[in-house]
Write an enzyme that holds these catalytic residues in place. Sequence first.
Site, short mmCIF file in Angstrom:
data_model
loop_
_atom_site.label_atom_id
_atom_site.label_comp_id
_atom_site.label_asym_id
_atom_site.label_seq_id
_atom_site.Cartn_x
_atom_site.Cartn_y
_atom_site.Cartn_z
CE LYS A 1 -1.30 1.65 4.10
NZ LYS A 1 -1.27 2.80 4.67
CG ASN A 2 2.43 2.88 3.39
OD1 ASN A 2 1.40 3.24 3.12
ND2 ASN A 2 2.81 2.75 4.76
NE ARG B 1 -6.98 4.98 5.94
CZ ARG B 1 -6.81 6.23 6.45
NH1 ARG B 1 -7.46 6.85 7.22
NH2 ARG B 1 -6.40 7.34 5.61
CG ASP C 1 3.03 1.61 9.49
OD1 ASP C 1 2.60 2.39 10.26
OD2 ASP C 1 3.55 1.79 8.43
NE ARG D 1 1.17 10.68 10.33
CZ ARG D 1 0.61 9.67 9.65
NH1 ARG D 1 -0.86 9.26 10.20
NH2 ARG D 1 1.17 9.15 8.66
N PRO D 2 3.34 16.33 11.66
CG PRO D 2 5.39 16.88 12.71
CD PRO D 2 4.32 15.91 12.53
CB ILE D 3 4.15 18.54 6.26
CG1 ILE D 3 3.24 19.86 6.58
CG2 ILE D 3 3.27 17.27 6.47
CD1 ILE D 3 2.62 20.16 5.11
CB CYS E 1 -3.73 6.66 10.67
SG CYS E 1 -4.25 5.09 10.02
NE ARG F 1 1.55 12.54 6.89
CZ ARG F 1 1.48 13.73 7.53
NH1 ARG F 1 0.63 14.54 7.74
NH2 ARG F 1 2.76 14.10 7.88
N1 EPU Z 1 8.09 14.05 10.78
C1 EPU Z 1 8.27 15.42 11.33
N2 EPU Z 1 8.16 16.50 10.44
C2 EPU Z 1 7.89 16.02 9.22
C3 EPU Z 1 7.59 14.69 8.66
C4 EPU Z 1 7.66 13.77 9.70
O1 EPU Z 1 8.37 15.50 12.57
O2 EPU Z 1 7.87 16.94 8.37
C5 EPU Z 1 7.91 12.95 12.06
C6 EPU Z 1 6.67 12.38 12.04
O3 EPU Z 1 5.86 13.10 13.12
C7 EPU Z 1 7.02 10.98 12.81
C8 EPU Z 1 8.53 10.69 12.16
O4 EPU Z 1 8.85 11.99 11.63
O5 EPU Z 1 7.40 11.21 14.01
C9 EPU Z 1 8.07 9.72 10.91
O6 EPU Z 1 7.09 10.12 9.95
P1 EPU Z 1 7.09 9.96 8.36
O7 EPU Z 1 7.12 11.19 7.62
O8 EPU Z 1 8.13 9.00 8.05
O9 EPU Z 1 5.55 9.26 8.19
P2 EPU Z 1 4.69 9.45 7.05
O10 EPU Z 1 5.34 9.65 5.82
O11 EPU Z 1 3.64 10.30 7.60
C10 EPU Z 1 4.59 6.82 6.34
C11 EPU Z 1 3.40 5.83 6.24
C12 EPU Z 1 2.98 5.36 7.61
C13 EPU Z 1 4.13 5.01 8.50
C14 EPU Z 1 5.18 5.95 8.50
C15 EPU Z 1 6.37 5.66 9.21
C16 EPU Z 1 2.46 6.23 4.07
C17 EPU Z 1 1.24 6.75 3.53
N3 EPU Z 1 2.48 6.35 5.58
O12 EPU Z 1 3.86 7.94 6.95
O13 EPU Z 1 2.10 4.44 7.57
O14 EPU Z 1 3.65 4.78 9.62
O15 EPU Z 1 5.76 6.37 7.20
O16 EPU Z 1 6.87 4.34 8.53
O17 EPU Z 1 3.25 5.85 3.43
C18 EPU Z 1 0.20 3.02 7.90
O18 EPU Z 1 0.34 2.44 6.78
O19 EPU Z 1 -0.39 2.32 8.62
C19 EPU Z 1 0.79 4.16 8.14
C20 EPU Z 1 0.47 5.08 9.10
#
Ligand code: EPU
Length: 419
Positions: A22-23, A396, A305, A122-124, A117, A93
């Site tokens: 999925k991811n 999902r 995950d 979830r900061p960016i 989720c 997301r």
């Molecule tokens: N983070 C920041 N700033 C940012 C981006 C991230 O502080 O700008 C932090 C997050 O808050 C977190 C860490 O960095 O503490 C890792 O977040 P990441 O950005 O890696 O997560 P994501 O891209 O939002 C993806 C997966 C998630 C999975 C995470 C970690 C997708 C669509 N989502 O999320 O998948 O948990 O990576 O591996 O790929 C799931 O499939 O159930 C799921 C939630």
Amino acid sequence: MDHLIIDGGCALNGEINIGGMKNSALPIIFATLLIEEECIIYNVPIVSDVINSVEILKKMGASAEFVDKNTLKINTKSVGNEIRGYDLISKMRASSYLMGAMLARFGEARLPMPGGCNFGVRPIEQHLKGFSLLGADTNEENDFIEIKASKKLKSAKIVLDKISVGATINIVLASIFTEGVTVIENVAIEPHVDDLICFLNIAGAKIIRVGRKIYSEGVNKLHSVQYKIFPDMIESLTYMTFVGACTGDINLTGINFEHIRYVTSLFSKMGFQIDSFYDEVRVKVKKKPLGISVETEPYPYFPTDLHPQFASLLCFTTNGGIIKENIFPTRFAYVNELIKMGANIKNINNSVYIYPSALQGACLDATDLRAGAGLVCAALGTEGKSRINNVNYIVRGYENLVGKVSSIGGKIKLIKGDN
Ligand code: EPU
């Protein structure tokens, strides 16, 4: 409300074919925005996040259809620069990948804050830092994000302050048509990052990942591509937790053992017998596993995950264990649900302490995708009936969960509606 009824306590035996990741599917689908020609993508999992991503692109003008069960034909040539499908974007997301893809194609992106989720903020800011260094202006206002480049994006050196899957993918997408070589350091190295890189390279991009560094040399154009998505490592590990909770003997087909090598080595320490052969892995659990303690970390280590599913598994071990959550420190909503089943489990700060206990069937609420999978694990391992509400979270990310669990002897039914 659709719900699952599980009559647990049976050993699981048989074979399951693991679907596409999925991811990986999500960023690859949004990456088709960079290719104004037809793309055929194989091994696309039919899960609601994928369907919603395709829907968003269709609302924006793409033509897209499933030509076979897991084969998506998609062409984004007719997409304009206006992002549509706000209701779907705010639920997912992965819709954040519209930022990098639209910025690369049109030099701008305006969209509502992506949802996702439900386990905390979830900061960016790492995504936005990357876009700024590539030469775009970014602005967040009233739950909307606007990213705009007044001239062609330029290559840059970007060092992520935090390892982030989403930021790595978004910056790779944004870098595709820049002049020169963009270097991104401290990147996520999850298999889905490599899957996207392979997809883009086959379409004509010039990207190399060396350890935690990515080099992306800008190109003028990408072209039509046919691509098969990697197998879903979290799906395969989830089924391993099910067999651990229930005991049994299952064969998982269509996997990539390299992606699950680290976690399966932990399962072996717990007493699972694991044999891998090409793209198959056989998992035998003859008696209650031994509990171990783990902490979640970026790939290649223990994935966040798998945290809730592993917590449920630990309830069925001889001695329990501790899980420390380092990625999403509030990912513990499932704990109260396991307590409803009689679990002896405590959440203190960002760790959960699990002691073995006899569980009983209960009425449970899935609070997010992986929490839902964790409750399925707990219910399958527990004698008696459990009901799991909020199936919408589970669909999902798990394709045909009910069919797959039933095929290995689990007693599980999807009930449409409230009764
Ligand atoms: N983070 C920041 N700033 C940012 C981006 C991230 O502080 O700008 C932090 C997050 O808050 C977190 C860490 O960095 O503490 C890792 O977040 P990441 O950005 O890696 O997560 P994501 O891209 O939002 C993806 C997966 C998630 C999975 C995470 C970690 C997708 C669509 N989502 O999320 O998948 O948990 O990576 O591996 O790929 C799931 O499939 O159930 C799921 C939630």
